[in-house]
Design an enzyme around this catalytic site. Structure first.
Site: not given
Ligand code: HEM
Ligand SMILES: [Cu+2]
Length: 528
Positions: A79, A260
């Protein structure tokens, strides 16, 4: 500010696009390549979004229901990687391709064949990355930050494909950045002086320098991983005399400027849209340019704010804390300028403006939680909790993603020659606005209460907030299907758009017909 002379587009009808699939494969036209990037990004947004829905479904309740912890880790990693490298960055490159030549009065990008290559690398890179889900040992499971030794000694075999995919994405980004710089430096229409450049062009120019500075560092760090995994080195292996903390320094020296890279073009977009719907000139144009440059420079000296808890020297903690807080100054200048532009303007609230205002407000919330995280002693409490997840999603979703949505509504009439349906656009906005806040605002509290990030299960006291957060996420996810519908509906059935659908808009892109002819500004416009 600007006028155009007649630029004889009718002379060039015989240079129209090729027919069929070859048009897209061989194209060197900046508009076609922009379109390819934007659709690719849209597809990746849905793929990354699907993984987010899987994560939020598993976290809907405590206990393991749907997926195993190993697969959960693959979902968070994929993701994050797909959203960052597949959705946000290519969307901005697509916008750069479409808009920069038209904004500076150039006929195309400076290096059109390289432009084709830098796009066509991406589908292969992401197909390879996604295919790791079906490999023995599964997809990368070490987080989008791929800390060693999780990503080396303990990594699944697919890590080698991951490394190759990162190399390809990096090559694509560097080529894109070189192209942007070459175009802006060399191809401005006569009279398009530096301080007349639209801010989107300025912010992209600065972003391109950031890309050229840090993508090689990312390439270096994955190459060192490759050496550790396959060629017996110990860069990141303590048992062999290496250092896992070295990995983190290298990664974040890339990683902080990278955040950034994902927000500066957004600043440019919002600086184009707010003046249009406030029917006023942007307040503080030159201070915007200096603020953007300051943010870019500061971004190189703050990386260890991601590493407060690894045991860096006390002086280091203080330095990186203070340097990080300094970024609030130019950022504050920007927010002040946007608000002041709106002040006493004759505002209307069409969909692009709604997304832009939400950007200013919600991005500021993400900025404030960033300041909280910058307080080194306090970060020991927040580090690796859901507070961090809430923080970076506030800057990425209602920040980067909302700016991209705003730009799609704003420029779609120019791209497609047709108007979107305002009621549907506004419905998409309000559903997304509610969805994003319901998803991420409560996560601040569950994070402060101690819920760690990157876990498939949690203790019972976090249950209520997680359920709310998951419901918000499903709402946000579903609303994006409406977005897809609005875009397709516009392209096939929208009302015809005039050359300049927004009465308050300024800039060369509005001086050409809608849809923009295949070739524009083959004769440079006159700028006074
Ligand atoms: C509504 C849309 C989104 C939802 C519901 C969502 C949900 C999540 C969830 C549940 C996690 C895991 C958190 C964890 O367990 O640490 C996560 C991690 C992450 N998300 Fe999203 N996200 C969304 C959109 C986005 C977008 C648009 C981006 C980037 C432009 C993004 C970037 C990231 C990144 C970089 C992580 C960290 C992954 C990691 O821990 O290595 N997310 N997101
Ligand atoms: Cu940072």
């Amino acid at each position: 500010m600007t006028t155009t002379t007649d630029h004889h587009d009718h002379d060039h009808e015989h240079h129209g696009p090729a027919k069929g699939l070859t048009r897209w494969i061989y194209t060197t036209n900046h508009k076609d390549i922009g379109t390819l990037y934007l659709w690719f990004s849209f597809a990746m947004f849905f793929l990354g979004g699907l993984f987010a829905m899987v994560i939020r479904a598993e976290l809907f309740q405590p206990g393991l229901q749907l997926i195993q912890p190993e697969f959960f880790n693959q979902m968070t990693t994929m993701h994050g990687l797909i959203m960052v490298f597949g959705a946000v960055m290519p969307a901005f490159v697509g916008l750069a391709n479409w808009m920069i030549p038209m904004m500076i009065g150039a006929p195309d990008m400076a290096l059109p064949r390289m432009n084709n290559l830098s796009f066509w690398i991406l589908p292969f890179a992401f197909a390879m990355l996604t295919s790791t889900l079906f490999m023995t040992g599964g997809a990368p499971n070490f987080g989008w930050t791929f800390y060693a030794p999780l990503s080396t000694t303990y990594a699944p075999p697919s890590v080698t494909y991951f490394i190759f995919a990162i190399h390809l994405m990096g090559a694509s980004s560097i080529m894109g950045a070189i192209n942007v710089i070459a175009t802006i430096l060399n191809m401005r229409a006569p009279g398009m002086t530096w301080m007349k450049l639209p801010l989107f062009v300025w912010t992209w120019l600065i972003t391109a320098f950031l890309l050229i500075a840090v993508m090689p560092v990312l390439a270096g760090v994955v190459t060192m991983m490759l050496m550790d995994i396959h060629f017996g080195t110990s860069f990141f292996n303590a048992a062999g005399g290496g250092s896992p903390v070295l990995f983190q320094h290298l990664f974040w020296f890339f990683g902080h400027p990278e955040v950034y890279i994902m927000i500066l073009p957004a600043f440019g977009i919002v600086s184009a849209i707010i003046p249009t719907f406030a029917r006023k000139k942007l307040f503080g144009y030159s201070s915007m340019v200096y603020a953007t440059s300051s943010i870019a420079l500061l971004s190189f000296i703050v990386w260890a704010h991601h590493m407060f808890t690894v045991g860096i020297p006390f002086a280091g903690e203080l330095f990186f804390m203070a340097a990080t807080m300094l970024i609030a100054v130019p950022t504050g200048v920007k927010v002040f300028n946007w608000v002041t532009t709106m002040f006493r303007g004759s505002l209307t609230f069409e969909t692009p403006m709604l997304f832009s205002i939400a950007f200013v407000v919600l991005f500021s919330i993400g900025g404030f939680s960033g300041l909280m995280l910058a307080v080194a002693p306090a970060d020991f409490q927040y580090h690796d909790t859901y507070f961090v997840v809430a923080h970076f999603h506030y800057v990425l979703v209602p920040g980067a993603i909302f700016s991209i949505m705003a730009s799609v509504y704003y420029w779609l009439p120019k791209w497609s020659g047709r108007m979107y349906n305002e009621t549907l656009g506004k419905t998409h906005f309000w559903l997304s606005f509610v969805g994003v806040n319901v998803t991420f605002f409560p996560q601040h509290f569950v994070g402060l209460a101690g819920m760690p990030r990157r876990i498939p299960d949690y203790s019972a006291q976090f249950a209520d907030i997680n359920m709310i957060s998951s419901m918000g996420a499903f709402l946000f996810g579903a609303s994006q299907l409406l977005f897809l519908f609005v875009v397709i509906h516009t392209i096939v059935a929208g009302k015809k758009a005039p050359a300049k659908p927004w009465e308050g808009a300024e800039g060369l892109e509005w001086e050409v017909a809608s849809p923009a002819p295949y070739h524009t500004f083959t004769t440079p416009p006159k700028i006074d």
